[in-house]
Design a protein around this motif. Sequence first.
Motif, mmCIF file in Angstrom:
data_model
loop_
_atom_site.group_PDB
_atom_site.id
_atom_site.type_symbol
_atom_site.label_atom_id
_atom_site.label_comp_id
_atom_site.label_asym_id
_atom_site.label_seq_id
_atom_site.Cartn_x
_atom_site.Cartn_y
_atom_site.Cartn_z
ATOM 1 N N TYR A 1 0.825 -1.188 0.000
ATOM 2 C CA TYR A 1 0.000 0.000 0.000
ATOM 3 C C TYR A 1 0.869 1.251 0.000
ATOM 4 O O TYR A 1 0.610 2.185 -0.743
ATOM 5 C CB TYR A 1 -0.946 -0.048 1.191
ATOM 6 C CG TYR A 1 -1.827 1.166 1.311
ATOM 7 C CD1 TYR A 1 -2.985 1.269 0.556
ATOM 8 C CD2 TYR A 1 -1.495 2.203 2.150
ATOM 9 C CE1 TYR A 1 -3.798 2.380 0.651
ATOM 10 C CE2 TYR A 1 -2.305 3.313 2.264
ATOM 11 C CZ TYR A 1 -3.451 3.415 1.515
ATOM 12 O OH TYR A 1 -4.252 4.497 1.606
ATOM 13 N N ASP A 2 1.878 1.286 0.862
ATOM 14 C CA ASP A 2 2.740 2.468 0.950
ATOM 15 C C ASP A 2 3.458 2.730 -0.369
ATOM 16 O O ASP A 2 3.578 3.877 -0.801
ATOM 17 C CB ASP A 2 3.772 2.308 2.072
ATOM 18 C CG ASP A 2 3.132 2.359 3.449
ATOM 19 O OD1 ASP A 2 2.033 2.943 3.572
ATOM 20 O OD2 ASP A 2 3.730 1.821 4.396
ATOM 21 N N MET A 3 3.935 1.676 -1.013
ATOM 22 C CA MET A 3 4.635 1.830 -2.286
ATOM 23 C C MET A 3 3.690 2.383 -3.351
ATOM 24 O O MET A 3 4.056 3.277 -4.111
ATOM 25 C CB MET A 3 5.208 0.491 -2.738
ATOM 26 C CG MET A 3 5.978 0.574 -4.040
ATOM 27 S SD MET A 3 6.714 -0.993 -4.515
ATOM 28 C CE MET A 3 5.275 -1.905 -5.031
ATOM 29 N N ARG A 5 0.931 4.136 -2.817
ATOM 30 C CA ARG A 5 0.595 5.514 -2.432
ATOM 31 C C ARG A 5 1.710 6.462 -2.846
ATOM 32 O O ARG A 5 1.463 7.520 -3.421
ATOM 33 C CB ARG A 5 0.351 5.612 -0.928
ATOM 34 C CG ARG A 5 -0.097 7.016 -0.514
ATOM 35 C CD ARG A 5 -0.247 7.169 0.970
ATOM 36 N NE ARG A 5 1.091 7.118 1.554
ATOM 37 C CZ ARG A 5 1.416 6.419 2.640
ATOM 38 N NH1 ARG A 5 0.513 5.713 3.273
ATOM 39 N NH2 ARG A 5 2.638 6.421 3.089
ATOM 40 N N GLU A 6 2.943 6.070 -2.597
ATOM 41 C CA GLU A 6 4.084 6.897 -2.979
ATOM 42 C C GLU A 6 4.159 7.080 -4.493
ATOM 43 O O GLU A 6 4.464 8.160 -4.987
ATOM 44 C CB GLU A 6 5.381 6.275 -2.460
ATOM 45 C CG GLU A 6 6.572 7.176 -2.610
ATOM 46 C CD GLU A 6 7.808 6.578 -1.968
ATOM 47 O OE1 GLU A 6 8.837 6.534 -2.644
ATOM 48 O OE2 GLU A 6 7.722 6.151 -0.798
ATOM 49 N N GLN A 9 1.752 9.713 -5.664
ATOM 50 C CA GLN A 9 1.954 11.063 -5.153
ATOM 51 C C GLN A 9 3.353 11.606 -5.405
ATOM 52 O O GLN A 9 3.579 12.793 -5.303
ATOM 53 C CB GLN A 9 1.678 11.098 -3.652
ATOM 54 C CG GLN A 9 0.243 10.773 -3.320
ATOM 55 C CD GLN A 9 0.003 10.712 -1.830
ATOM 56 O OE1 GLN A 9 0.926 10.618 -1.034
ATOM 57 N NE2 GLN A 9 -1.258 10.733 -1.446
ATOM 58 N N CYS A 36 -5.694 8.281 -1.161
ATOM 59 C CA CYS A 36 -4.501 8.425 -2.011
ATOM 60 C C CYS A 36 -4.799 8.351 -3.500
ATOM 61 O O CYS A 36 -3.944 7.972 -4.282
ATOM 62 C CB CYS A 36 -3.454 7.376 -1.666
ATOM 63 S SG CYS A 36 -2.960 7.413 0.038
#
Length: 96
Positions: A1-3, A5-6, A9, A36
């Motif tokens: 998820y973090d990857m 989202r990054e 953005q 996101c």
Amino acid sequence: YDMLREATQGATAGRVDVNLFTTGEIELSKVKPLGCGFHQYFGRPNWGRIFPKLAEEHPGDDIGVFLCGPPALRGDLANGVKKAKSQCAMHSTKFS
């Protein structure tokens, strides 16, 4: 998820679009917004409609598709990629 989202953005903002298709039985009361800029859909995707539209919206761009699902779904996805008549790369895996 973090990857993901990054990716939506960071420096690639505007070039990465995340669409999550959830199939199977779903309790809508337990669904949480992804945020996101992610797009979430429920039910079986209509790849024959989705891929040609993506190819039209992104002419000349490479389109990467990531899938986690059963072999039957991979076959449907591969057929949709062929219909797009664009540069689409399909990546898939299956978790046991």
